[in-house]
Design an enzyme around this catalytic site. Structure first.
Site, PDB file in Angstrom:
ATOM      1  CG  HIS A 187      -3.587  -0.776  -2.393  1.00  0.00           C
ATOM      2  ND1 HIS A 187      -4.163   0.479  -2.392  1.00  0.00           N
ATOM      3  CD2 HIS A 187      -3.330  -1.076  -1.102  1.00  0.00           C
ATOM      4  CE1 HIS A 187      -4.230   0.915  -1.146  1.00  0.00           C
ATOM      5  NE2 HIS A 187      -3.730  -0.001  -0.343  1.00  0.00           N
TER       6      HIS A 187
ATOM      7  CE  LYS B 122      -7.704   1.234   0.571  1.00  0.00           C
ATOM      8  NZ  LYS B 122      -7.109   0.235   1.428  1.00  0.00           N
TER       9      LYS B 122
ATOM     10  CB  SER C 230      -0.967   0.003   1.186  1.00  0.00           C
ATOM     11  OG  SER C 230      -0.279  -0.206   2.395  1.00  0.00           O
TER      12      SER C 230
END
Ligand code: PLP
Length: 391
Positions: free
Chosen positions: A211, A243, A183
């Site tokens: 991610h 995300k 991250s």
């Protein structure tokens, strides 16, 4: 009257944080999340959200949310195991199982809770959890909650992992845990090597792909898909919705036996209210956009390449990242803070990341790119970086 008898030492610690350039506070955003944001009354081009595909305020996603809210109201009203599990949660879980190619999926209100669940629900005192040094904080907290013995290995260093596996050779239950895309650095786990080591040493594997999903791999299927040709078996997968999916919540995808076990034992699943059904409906809409429209990913990829090319021409210290996370290493905390402030004066918002989120002396500007950024906006970022003498 002070509310706590040790009031004075709290105050001293806060003042010290301020002096050290480590003080944090939430800023107030006015209006929707996006690449153009208004924060504390000032308009910025934002390079610090995790809304990588620009779906947080996408009309289809918003519409799905509204429609479900009209039908089912807002609150889920109970935990999943009581009456909180709605048709929308169920549909989302089925769609995610198909999307990830795993047997079964369970959903959570946040990624933080999914990570607590996946470790706490599977491991106990006496077991061993082996984690990458740069794993997300929630994975470390999952280890703590489980009371298993925690070992950490040097970041993405398979020799270091191998050593940990040797050290714990006499322990029956071992779980290797890693981010898929890290991250704060944006690099990817060395998954084929990690899976081979796990097999050789009879360890389980959990990959947190917060991610990677929506960003890497065919159809945005993430890190596992990216390495699909090189791995024989799928690890347990954690994914988040906050995300690239632009909503909120998270899921665990795994073999049915694993999901059933977690359903019985994971405290952060059992003892909490299910997320609102409308969130599940919105996430389902985002999943469909992600899956069926590669244009978002292509735009994101074009911006990533544009940024990396421009940044290396400027001589910036970018990292080995092919993902939407493109940090510039600064080192000193106060220097990073100062550069962040200077960029803000140029109308550019970046994440100023300092310890303990990252190791000491590796403070950085965490720049994140989105499919919603235009070529012009990335050029504006590059020219602001040049004018602020970031290097
Ligand atoms: C954001 C993040 C989480 C936590 O997810 P939330 O839904 O925000 O709680 C977990 N793992 C990683 C790697 C993350 O980046």
């Amino acid at each position: 009257m002070a509310q706590l008898p040790w009031h004075k030492s709290l105050q001293q610690a806060l003042v010290q944080r301020q002096t050290d350039g480590l003080y944090r506070y939430p800023r107030l955003r006015q209006g929707p999340q996006g690449v153009n944001v208004k924060v504390d009354g000032q308009a910025f081009i934002s390079f610090c959200s995790n809304d990588y595909l620009g779906l947080a305020n996408h009309p289809e996603v918003v519409k799905a949310f509204q429609k479900a809210a009209d039908q089912e109201g807002v609150g889920s009203g109970a935990a999943h195991l009581l009456t909180g599990h709605s048709q929308y949660h169920h549909e989302l879980e089925m769609a995610l199982a198909a999307f990830t190619g795993q047997q079964k999926v369970m959903t959570f209100a946040t990624g933080y809770m999914a990570n607590l669940a996946v470790i706490d629900g599977l491991m106990n005192r006496g077991d061993v959890v082996i984690q990458d040094k740069l794993n997300h904080a929630s994975l470390l907290d999952g280890s703590r909650l489980s009371q298993a013995t925690l070992y950490r290995y040097a970041h993405n260093d398979m020799a270091s992992l191998h050593q940990r596996l040797h050290q714990t050779a006499n322990i029956e239950r071992k779980l290797i845990v890693s981010d898929g895309v890290f991250s704060m650095d944006g690099d990817m786990v060395a998954l084929p090597e990690l899976m081979a080591l796990a097999k050789q040493h009879h360890a389980g594997v959990v990959i947190d792909d917060a991610h990677g999903l929506g960003v890497v791999g065919d159809a945005g299927k993430g890190t596992l898909q990216y390495f699909a040709d090189q791995i024989a078996e799928k690890p347990i997968l954690v994914g988040t919705f906050g995300k690239a999916f632009g909503t909120a919540g998270a899921f665990i995808a795994a073999d049915e036996l694993i999901i059933e076990t977690l359903t019985q034992h994971a405290r952060s699943y059992i003892y909490t209210t299910a997320p609102p059904p409308a969130i599940a409906a919105a996430t389902l809409a985002a999943l469909q956009i992600n899956q069926h429209d590669d244009a978002y990913r292509q735009r994101l990829q074009a911006r990533i390449e544009q940024f990396r090319q421009g940044a290396s021409q400027l001589g910036l210290k970018i990292m080995a990242s092919q993902t939407a996370i493109q940090p510039i290493l600064i080192g000193d905390d106060k220097q990073a803070l100062k550069l962040g402030q200077q960029l803000e004066e140029h109308g550019i918002l970046t994440g100023v990341i300092r310890p303990p989120t990252v190791p000491k002396n590796t403070a950085r500007l965490r720049i994140t790119l989105s499919a919603a950024h235009t070529e012009v906006q990335v050029n504006q970022l590059l020219s602001a970086l040049e004018q602020c003498h970031v290097h």
